[in-house]
Structures are given as structure tokens and as C-alpha cells.
Write a protein that holds these residues in place. Structure first.
Motif, PDB file in Angstrom:
ATOM      1  N   ASP A 169      -0.332 -17.877   9.138  1.00 11.74           N
ATOM      2  CA  ASP A 169       0.835 -17.179   9.679  1.00 11.74           C
ATOM      3  C   ASP A 169       1.921 -17.015   8.622  1.00 11.74           C
ATOM      4  OD1 ASP A 169      -0.430 -17.030  12.152  1.00 11.74           O
ATOM      5  OD2 ASP A 169       0.703 -18.703  13.021  1.00 11.74           O
ATOM      6  N   THR A 220      -6.283  -6.055  13.088  1.00  4.59           N
ATOM      7  CA  THR A 220      -5.948  -6.949  14.192  1.00  4.59           C
ATOM      8  C   THR A 220      -4.760  -7.795  13.770  1.00  4.59           C
ATOM      9  OG1 THR A 220      -6.863  -8.527  15.790  1.00  4.59           O
ATOM     10  CG2 THR A 220      -7.503  -8.837  13.488  1.00  4.59           C
ATOM     11  N   SER A 221      -4.259  -8.613  14.651  1.00  2.87           N
ATOM     12  CA  SER A 221      -3.211  -9.569  14.275  1.00  2.87           C
ATOM     13  C   SER A 221      -3.882 -10.837  13.754  1.00  2.87           C
ATOM     14  CB  SER A 221      -2.336  -9.900  15.481  1.00  2.87           C
ATOM     15  OG  SER A 221      -3.055 -10.701  16.405  1.00  2.87           O
ATOM     16  N   GLU A 249       4.092  -9.404   4.919  1.00  2.00           N
ATOM     17  CA  GLU A 249       4.772  -8.360   5.704  1.00  2.00           C
ATOM     18  C   GLU A 249       6.198  -8.149   5.196  1.00  2.00           C
ATOM     19  OE1 GLU A 249       2.356  -8.763   9.934  1.00  2.00           O
ATOM     20  OE2 GLU A 249       4.184  -9.956   9.645  1.00  2.00           O
ATOM     21  N   THR A 262      -6.211 -10.171   8.964  1.00  2.89           N
ATOM     22  CA  THR A 262      -5.767  -9.086   9.849  1.00  2.89           C
ATOM     23  C   THR A 262      -6.851  -8.018   9.971  1.00  2.89           C
ATOM     24  OG1 THR A 262      -4.627  -7.892   8.061  1.00  2.89           O
ATOM     25  CG2 THR A 262      -3.308  -9.476   9.350  1.00  2.89           C
TER      26      THR A 262
END
Length: 189
Positions: free
Chosen positions: A172, A141-142, A179, A133
Motif C-alpha cells: 500500500d 485493479t486496485s 501515485e 495493480t
């Protein structure tokens, strides 16, 4: 006053990267900033995570790039020249699903033998999150955009392009788990 692990790692990474690879150094500092925000996730291993984040790409330094596979070169340097903490060395060696890239390079057995994957999914995921990230210039960033940037920079058919595309779903998943841990205020260790 004794130097903390993150300060030591930052000093060593800066010595090896700042002049020769300033963009890589910017990325490393950005990854460390991401790690510093994960204290609730890393808990008592927060310093270890920040240290791994700032020094994870040290194997790109031209004088250290002996095999051309930066996780292995960096881990060997930290182990052999600095006698670094074993958990730190294993995080560097295996950062961001390095075993998959090692497989592409025919180095998986060597990496697994010298630096077994750390048995701490929280730390492994957190380091993936931080690295994936952060742009090459050190800004957030993603993970999706980061992978797309890597594929565009190296090319989809290159060794790195193939590896990172193979790793996408695991990246991912690690980012999502991190998260979630962050959203619930960390996770019992």
C-alpha cells in the motif's frame, strides 16, 4: 538496429511464458502496460522499468523453476543464461517485496547475497505498483483487490498467503508513493 531492453525482455518472457503459462504471460503484459504509463515517474530509467515489468515473473516458467521461488529462479536465469543488466536482474529478484517471501521460504540470506535490493526506491516502488495493480489476466485493479485475490487463490494460511498479508502495508505504501509521484509529474532522481 539494436534491440531495446524492453523489446529484448518481452521477447525472452514471451518465449518462456506464452505457451506454457499463458495466464502468467497475460499478467506480465499487463504489468508492462502499467509500467509504460509511469514514464514521468521512472524518468531516464523508463526502459528499465518496462523491461523489469514484462519479465518479472519469468521464474515461473517450468524449465526455470529450480528452487520453486520464482524471483530467485528468474533472476538466476537472466544473470546466468543472458548476462542481463545487473539492475534489471536485481529488480526481478526483489520484485514486490520478494525478501519477505524469501524469508518465509528460508531463502532470504541467499536472495540478499546474490541479488542485493536495488537502492532506488522510485523504481522499486514503481515495479510494486505495476505488479500489484494488475490482475492475473492482465487488467488493471486496485492493490487491495490484488492482494485479496492472491490470498483467495493460495489460501490465507499458505506460505504465499502469509507472505502477501505481511506485505500488505508495504505494498500500500509503495502504491501510494508511486501515485503521488505520478500526480506531481514524476520526481527528481
Amino acid at each position: 538496429m539494436t534491440e531495446t531492453l524492453p523489446r529484448w525482455a518481452r521477447r525472452i518472457a514471451e518465449q518462456e511464458l506464452a505457451d506454457t503459462l499463458p495466464r502468467r504471460w497475460s499478467h506480465s503484459k499487463g504489468v508492462a502496460r502499467q509500467a509504460a504509463q509511469l514514464a514521468a515517474v521512472a524518468g531516464p530509467d523508463n526502459e528499465l522499468l518496462v523491461a523489469a515489468a514484462v519479465i518479472h515473473d519469468i521464474g515461473y516458467a517450468p524449465r526455470l523453476a529450480l528452487t520453486g521461488f520464482h524471483p530467485l529462479d528468474g533472476a538466476r536465469f537472466l544473470r546466468d543464461e543472458h548476462g542481463a543488466d545487473g539492475r534489471l536482474v536485481r529488480l526481478v529478484a526483489n520484485h514486490s517485496l520478494a525478501l519477505l517471501e524469501a524469508e518465509e521460504r528460508g531463502l532470504r540470506e541467499i536472495l540478499e547475497r546474490e541479488f542485493p535490493l536495488l537502492d532506488d526506491q522510485v523504481l522499486v516502488d514503481a515495479l510494486i505498483f505495476c505488479d500489484m495493480t494488475t490482475t492475473p489476466d492482465g487488467t488493471p485493479t486496485s492493490a487491495r483487490d490484488r492482494v485479496a485475490e492472491i490470498v483467495a487463490r493460495y489460501g490465507p494460511g499458505t506460505l504465499v498467503g502469509r507472505f502477501i498479508q505481511r506485505a500488505q502495508s508495504e505494498i500500500d505504501a509503495a502504491v501510494t508513493r508511486t501515485e503521488h509521484r505520478l500526480a506531481v509529474g514524476g520526481q527528481p532522481r
